[in-house]
Design a protein around this motif. Structure first.
Motif, short mmCIF file in Angstrom:
data_model
loop_
_atom_site.label_atom_id
_atom_site.label_comp_id
_atom_site.label_asym_id
_atom_site.label_seq_id
_atom_site.Cartn_x
_atom_site.Cartn_y
_atom_site.Cartn_z
N GLY A 112 -22.40 -51.65 14.44
CA GLY A 112 -21.95 -52.98 14.82
C GLY A 112 -22.68 -54.08 14.11
N ALA A 113 -23.72 -53.78 13.37
CA ALA A 113 -24.50 -54.81 12.70
C ALA A 113 -23.76 -55.33 11.49
N ALA A 114 -23.93 -56.62 11.22
CA ALA A 114 -23.26 -57.20 10.06
C ALA A 114 -23.94 -56.81 8.77
N GLY A 115 -25.18 -56.45 8.79
CA GLY A 115 -25.91 -56.07 7.60
C GLY A 115 -27.26 -55.53 7.99
N PRO A 116 -28.13 -55.20 7.03
CA PRO A 116 -29.43 -54.65 7.34
C PRO A 116 -30.30 -55.65 8.09
N LYS A 117 -30.97 -55.18 9.09
CA LYS A 117 -31.87 -56.03 9.85
C LYS A 117 -33.20 -56.16 9.12
N ALA A 118 -33.91 -57.27 9.41
CA ALA A 118 -35.16 -57.54 8.70
C ALA A 118 -36.19 -56.47 8.99
N GLU A 119 -36.20 -55.93 10.22
CA GLU A 119 -37.22 -54.94 10.57
C GLU A 119 -36.73 -53.51 10.36
N GLU A 120 -35.58 -53.34 9.75
CA GLU A 120 -35.00 -52.01 9.58
C GLU A 120 -35.79 -51.19 8.57
N CYS A 121 -35.73 -49.86 8.72
CA CYS A 121 -36.41 -48.94 7.79
C CYS A 121 -35.38 -48.27 6.89
N LEU A 122 -35.76 -48.07 5.65
CA LEU A 122 -34.92 -47.36 4.69
C LEU A 122 -35.65 -46.08 4.28
N THR A 123 -34.97 -44.96 4.36
CA THR A 123 -35.56 -43.66 4.06
C THR A 123 -34.70 -42.94 3.04
N VAL A 124 -35.33 -42.33 2.04
CA VAL A 124 -34.62 -41.50 1.07
C VAL A 124 -35.33 -40.16 1.00
N ALA A 125 -34.56 -39.08 1.13
CA ALA A 125 -35.10 -37.72 1.11
C ALA A 125 -34.49 -36.96 -0.05
N PHE A 126 -35.32 -36.23 -0.76
CA PHE A 126 -34.88 -35.38 -1.86
C PHE A 126 -35.15 -33.93 -1.47
N LEU A 127 -34.13 -33.10 -1.57
CA LEU A 127 -34.23 -31.69 -1.22
C LEU A 127 -33.85 -30.85 -2.42
N ALA A 128 -34.68 -29.87 -2.73
CA ALA A 128 -34.46 -28.94 -3.83
C ALA A 128 -34.77 -27.54 -3.34
N PRO A 129 -34.46 -26.49 -4.11
CA PRO A 129 -34.93 -25.16 -3.73
C PRO A 129 -36.43 -25.13 -3.52
N ARG A 130 -36.90 -24.26 -2.66
CA ARG A 130 -38.30 -24.30 -2.23
C ARG A 130 -39.29 -24.05 -3.37
N ILE A 131 -38.85 -23.40 -4.44
CA ILE A 131 -39.76 -23.11 -5.54
C ILE A 131 -39.86 -24.27 -6.53
N VAL A 132 -39.08 -25.33 -6.33
CA VAL A 132 -39.07 -26.46 -7.27
C VAL A 132 -40.17 -27.44 -6.87
N ASP A 133 -40.93 -27.88 -7.87
CA ASP A 133 -42.01 -28.85 -7.66
C ASP A 133 -41.62 -30.15 -8.36
N PHE A 134 -41.73 -31.28 -7.66
CA PHE A 134 -41.34 -32.55 -8.24
C PHE A 134 -42.13 -33.68 -7.60
N THR A 135 -42.03 -34.87 -8.18
CA THR A 135 -42.69 -36.06 -7.64
C THR A 135 -41.69 -37.19 -7.52
N LEU A 136 -41.96 -38.10 -6.57
CA LEU A 136 -41.15 -39.30 -6.37
C LEU A 136 -42.06 -40.52 -6.52
N GLU A 137 -41.49 -41.57 -7.09
CA GLU A 137 -42.24 -42.81 -7.22
C GLU A 137 -41.28 -43.98 -7.25
N PRO A 138 -41.43 -44.96 -6.35
CA PRO A 138 -40.62 -46.18 -6.47
C PRO A 138 -40.90 -46.85 -7.79
N GLU A 139 -39.83 -47.15 -8.52
CA GLU A 139 -40.00 -47.66 -9.87
C GLU A 139 -40.77 -48.97 -9.90
N SER A 140 -40.64 -49.79 -8.87
CA SER A 140 -41.31 -51.08 -8.87
C SER A 140 -42.81 -50.99 -8.73
N SER A 141 -43.34 -49.78 -8.38
CA SER A 141 -44.79 -49.64 -8.21
C SER A 141 -45.53 -49.41 -9.50
#
Length: 483
Positions: A112-141
């Motif tokens: 029912g919200a018109a858009g994202p709230k200021a206090e809202e959380c954003l989550t992104v999950a990456f799933l791969a086969p269990r033997i895969v090793d990888f890293t994540l990094e927000p590009e802006s950092s």
């Protein structure tokens, strides 16, 4: 009377048979229910489970299209919050809705919200086969590095942003940002440390941090990691003059006709760069640093790399834990080579000892200086004697697998070398089959030349195969007869 008894007996047997048939049919149906749909969990099922659990908690959830990434290919993904009204629908099949699909609103009424709230959380999950090793990094950092800082981290095999990266555990990783910090998830850099991997990506917007992946996917939780032991201080390399003399004796024992030393003083942080003009041929550069006499001092552990001046092409790199650095390469023509280093224990004397071997005869130069140097490097790396005759066969190829049949003389031995002419090489392999015998060689990480020796007993032909992978590689093959 006997006929009546027979009729009764036949009726009883028929009734028993019918009862047994009904029971067997029931068991068969039950077995079909229990084994007809075996329990199965794959990557898509795990992503659907995460999306369903987050959706049931009231989050707006979207699943991005699956992706596949090879090692060494950095992928930057744009992460947009799921639009208002989007939700992962936990239907009978348990498959989440795709990105942008509308579905039932969660328990918190997020739709029912018109858009994202200021206090809202954003989550992104990456799933791969269990033997895969990888890293994540927000590009802006990631920030800009100075040239010296970039060199230091490259030579040590470290990344200055490593502490900001999130490392996967059992093929899963997630980033959560709330409030204004959500802007840092606009673009996320994904780097695969394993050879390759397929990925499912789930994005959620919620009023607070959603349930952790460890709680949703307990089978991916790993046990505690034992702390590393303390190996103690590195071994002292000894006096500088003795090490320089030892390197020269070793090179001369391997046939180097000339050893030329060069020295300089490192900076206060133990870094520096040699710029040397080298003749054509093969070179071994030994870099050794003086050990200060002070009791309290930094350990001496030189790391270095050699690059062509102008082009910046990497010739060799040493990131070992040894106190001294060693670089081996061959040049198809005279040129200037830059050798940056780090790891000296302060502003001390650093010696570069250049052991030189002449260019082997009959290594062709009409394919270019780069190919000539790589062919010579393949000969030297396999400790093959210098060819005493022109090549009996030559071929040029590109990306993929190429079969090259070669006529050979029975009772004679040969050496075949494949070398990069231009482009970027990720993997190079040469293999040969002679009768029922086979041999192969790989160029190795960062290598641009591979070679293999073979002999013919009674055969009059040999099958050579060159496999090249990379960015538009062009290679050359030469086959020399050997005494």
């Amino acid at each position: 009377m006997a006929a009546a008894r027979g009729l009764v007996e036949r009726g009883r047997r028929a009734a028993v048979g019918a009862a047994r048939g009904a029971a067997l049919a029931g068991l068969t149906a039950l077995a079909g229910l229990t084994v007809g749909a075996p329990a199965r969990a794959d990557l898509s099922d795990d992503a659907a489970r995460v999306a369903r659990m987050w959706s049931l908690s009231g989050a707006r959830v979207a699943r991005l299209p699956p992706i596949f990434i090879e090692h060494g290919r950095l992928r930057v993904l744009a992460i947009d919050p799921p639009p208002a009204g989007a939700a992962a629908v936990a239907g009978a099949s348990g498959v989440a809705g795709s990105a942008g699909a509308s579905g039932a609103a969660g328990a918190s009424g997020a739709s029912g919200a018109a858009g994202p709230k200021a206090e809202e959380c954003l989550t992104v999950a990456f799933l791969a086969p269990r033997i895969v090793d990888f890293t994540l990094e927000p590009e802006s950092s990631s920030g800009e590095l100075s040239a010296l800082e970039g060199l230091v981290h490259r030579l040590r095999g470290q990344d200055p942003e490593d502490e900001r990266r999130i490392h996967s555990v059992a093929g899963a990783a997630a980033i959560v940002r709330c409030g204004d910090a959500r802007e840092t998830l606009g673009r996320v850099a994904l780097e695969v440390l394993s050879p390759r991997g397929a990925f499912e990506v789930v994005v959620a917007a919620s009023s607070g941090p959603p349930e952790r992946l460890e709680a949703i996917l307990p089978e991916r939780v790993s046990g505690p990691v034992a702390p590393r032991g303390d190996p103690g201080r590195p071994a002292e390399p000894g006096p500088l003059d003795a090490r320089v003399a030892r390197a020269a004796r070793r090179a001369r024992a391997e046939g180097a006709p000339r050893v030329a030393p060069l020295d300089m003083r490192a900076s206060t942080v133990g870094t520096g760069q040699f710029s040397v003009k080298l003749p054509e041929g093969c070179h071994r550069l030994d870099l050794m640093a003086e050990v200060p006499s002070a009791t309290v001092r930094r350990a001496t552990d030189l790391d270095a790399e050699a690059r062509e001046a102008g082009t910046g092409r990497l010739l060799d790199r040493d990131r070992s834990d040894a106190p001294d650095a060693r670089l081996d390469f061959c040049l198809g023509e005279p040129g200037v080579v830059e050798v940056p280093f780090l790891g000296a224990a302060g502003p001390v004397k650093v010696v570069l000892s250049d052991a030189q071997w002449p260019m082997p005869p009959h290594v062709p130069g009409y394919f270019g200086a780069r190919a000539r140097g790589n062919l010579a490097a393949a000969l030297k790396r396999r400790h093959a004697p210098a060819p005493r005759a022109q090549a009996i066969a030559e071929a040029v190829g590109a990306q993929g697998d190429t079969l090259v049949p070669v006529e050979v003389e029975p009772g004679r031995c040969y050496f075949a070398a494949a070398a990069l002419v231009r482009g970027e090489m990720r993997a190079l392999r040469i293999s040969v089959e002679v009768g029922d015998r086979a041999a192969r060689d790989d160029a190795g990480e960062g290598g641009e030349g591979a070679g293999v020796a073979f002999c013919s007993d009674v055969e009059e032909s040999a099958a050579l195969r060159v496999s090249a992978r990379g960015g538009s590689p062009v290679w050359v093959l030469s086959v020399w007869p050997m005494d």
